[in-house]
Design a protein around this motif. Structure first.
Motif, PDB file in Angstrom:
ATOM      1  N   GLN A   1     -15.865  31.310  31.976  1.00 26.54           N
ATOM      2  CA  GLN A   1     -16.503  30.104  31.480  1.00 26.54           C
ATOM      3  C   GLN A   1     -16.858  30.282  30.003  1.00 26.54           C
ATOM      4  O   GLN A   1     -17.399  31.303  29.611  1.00 26.54           O
ATOM      5  N   VAL A   2     -16.569  29.275  29.206  1.00 26.05           N
ATOM      6  CA  VAL A   2     -16.823  29.347  27.774  1.00 26.05           C
ATOM      7  C   VAL A   2     -18.266  28.964  27.472  1.00 26.05           C
ATOM      8  O   VAL A   2     -18.782  27.974  27.982  1.00 26.05           O
ATOM      9  N   GLN A   3     -18.893  29.766  26.640  1.00 35.43           N
ATOM     10  CA  GLN A   3     -20.246  29.458  26.182  1.00 35.43           C
ATOM     11  C   GLN A   3     -20.302  29.667  24.685  1.00 35.43           C
ATOM     12  O   GLN A   3     -19.996  30.753  24.184  1.00 35.43           O
ATOM     13  N   VAL A   4     -20.708  28.625  23.968  1.00 30.24           N
ATOM     14  CA  VAL A   4     -20.833  28.665  22.512  1.00 30.24           C
ATOM     15  C   VAL A   4     -22.319  28.599  22.167  1.00 30.24           C
ATOM     16  O   VAL A   4     -23.034  27.732  22.690  1.00 30.24           O
ATOM     17  N   VAL A   5     -22.769  29.499  21.314  1.00 26.04           N
ATOM     18  CA  VAL A   5     -24.197  29.584  20.999  1.00 26.04           C
ATOM     19  C   VAL A   5     -24.404  29.649  19.494  1.00 26.04           C
ATOM     20  O   VAL A   5     -23.851  30.526  18.825  1.00 26.04           O
ATOM     21  N   GLU A   6     -25.210  28.716  18.986  1.00 28.39           N
ATOM     22  CA  GLU A   6     -25.569  28.707  17.579  1.00 28.39           C
ATOM     23  C   GLU A   6     -26.937  29.354  17.382  1.00 28.39           C
ATOM     24  O   GLU A   6     -27.779  29.317  18.286  1.00 28.39           O
ATOM     25  N   SER A   7     -27.158  29.869  16.194  1.00 26.19           N
ATOM     26  CA  SER A   7     -28.466  30.421  15.835  1.00 26.19           C
ATOM     27  C   SER A   7     -28.640  30.334  14.325  1.00 26.19           C
ATOM     28  O   SER A   7     -27.683  30.065  13.593  1.00 26.19           O
ATOM     29  N   GLY A   8     -29.876  30.549  13.886  1.00 25.43           N
ATOM     30  CA  GLY A   8     -30.138  30.613  12.453  1.00 25.43           C
ATOM     31  C   GLY A   8     -30.812  29.399  11.867  1.00 25.43           C
ATOM     32  O   GLY A   8     -31.148  29.380  10.684  1.00 25.43           O
ATOM     33  N   LEU A  18     -30.219  28.679   4.183  1.00 26.84           N
ATOM     34  CA  LEU A  18     -30.176  29.163   5.564  1.00 26.84           C
ATOM     35  C   LEU A  18     -28.743  29.577   5.861  1.00 26.84           C
ATOM     36  O   LEU A  18     -27.789  29.029   5.279  1.00 26.84           O
ATOM     37  N   ARG A  19     -28.591  30.515   6.787  1.00 25.96           N
ATOM     38  CA  ARG A  19     -27.268  30.866   7.276  1.00 25.96           C
ATOM     39  C   ARG A  19     -27.234  30.683   8.789  1.00 25.96           C
ATOM     40  O   ARG A  19     -27.999  31.319   9.520  1.00 25.96           O
ATOM     41  N   LEU A  20     -26.363  29.805   9.212  1.00 22.16           N
ATOM     42  CA  LEU A  20     -26.165  29.588  10.641  1.00 22.16           C
ATOM     43  C   LEU A  20     -25.074  30.515  11.148  1.00 22.16           C
ATOM     44  O   LEU A  20     -24.121  30.805  10.439  1.00 22.16           O
ATOM     45  N   SER A  21     -25.235  30.949  12.390  1.00 25.29           N
ATOM     46  CA  SER A  21     -24.229  31.773  13.041  1.00 25.29           C
ATOM     47  C   SER A  21     -23.826  31.120  14.358  1.00 25.29           C
ATOM     48  O   SER A  21     -24.614  30.381  14.961  1.00 25.29           O
ATOM     49  N   CYS A  22     -22.616  31.428  14.776  1.00 23.52           N
ATOM     50  CA  CYS A  22     -22.104  30.889  16.040  1.00 23.52           C
ATOM     51  C   CYS A  22     -21.274  31.971  16.711  1.00 23.52           C
ATOM     52  O   CYS A  22     -20.362  32.532  16.084  1.00 23.52           O
TER      53      CYS A  22
END
Length: 124
Positions: A1-8, A18-22
């Motif tokens: 199962q695919v799970q995509v998670v953002e942070s930052g 800011l720097r976002l990560s995925c």
């Protein structure tokens, strides 16, 4: 199962950065084009930037061009969005997505897998 998670995401003053990560599980970034999208309350979702699977081709919306930089680290299966000179109008929920193509329209319909988003708030 695919799970995509953002942070930052977070709260920052105008002019700040800011720097976002995925990151994603269940898929390999080098097989997908990757994109960043955002949606502010009461507004439609907007394509912010995208990058081809090999990191060679990038596109930016006019509203962020020259201020935001998208990058890809396939070894770490991580996508980044460096956001500089932030403005109050950049305030939105930011989403990372994996899909089949990256073009100048940064079209959401090309993207299949989406994260839950990370909130960016820029105060004036």
């Amino acid at each position: 199962q695919v799970q995509v998670v953002e942070s930052g995401g977070g709260l920052v003053q105008a002019g700040g950065s800011l720097r976002l990560s995925c990151t994603a599980s269940g898929l390999t970034f080098e097989n997908y084009a990757m994109g960043w999208f955002r949606q502010a309350p009461g507004k439609e979702r907007e394509g912010v930037s995208c990058i081809s699977w090999n990191g060679i081709t990038t596109y930016y919306s006019d509203s962020v061009k020259g201020r935001f930089t998208i990058s890809l680290d396939n070894a770490k299966n991580t996508l980044y969005l460096q956001m500089n000179s932030l403005k109050p109008e950049d305030t939105a929920m930011y989403y990372c997505a994996a899909g089949t193509g990256c073009n100048e329209y940064i079209a959401a319909h090309l993207y299949t897998y989406w994260g839950q988003g990370t909130q960016v708030t820029v105060s004036s």
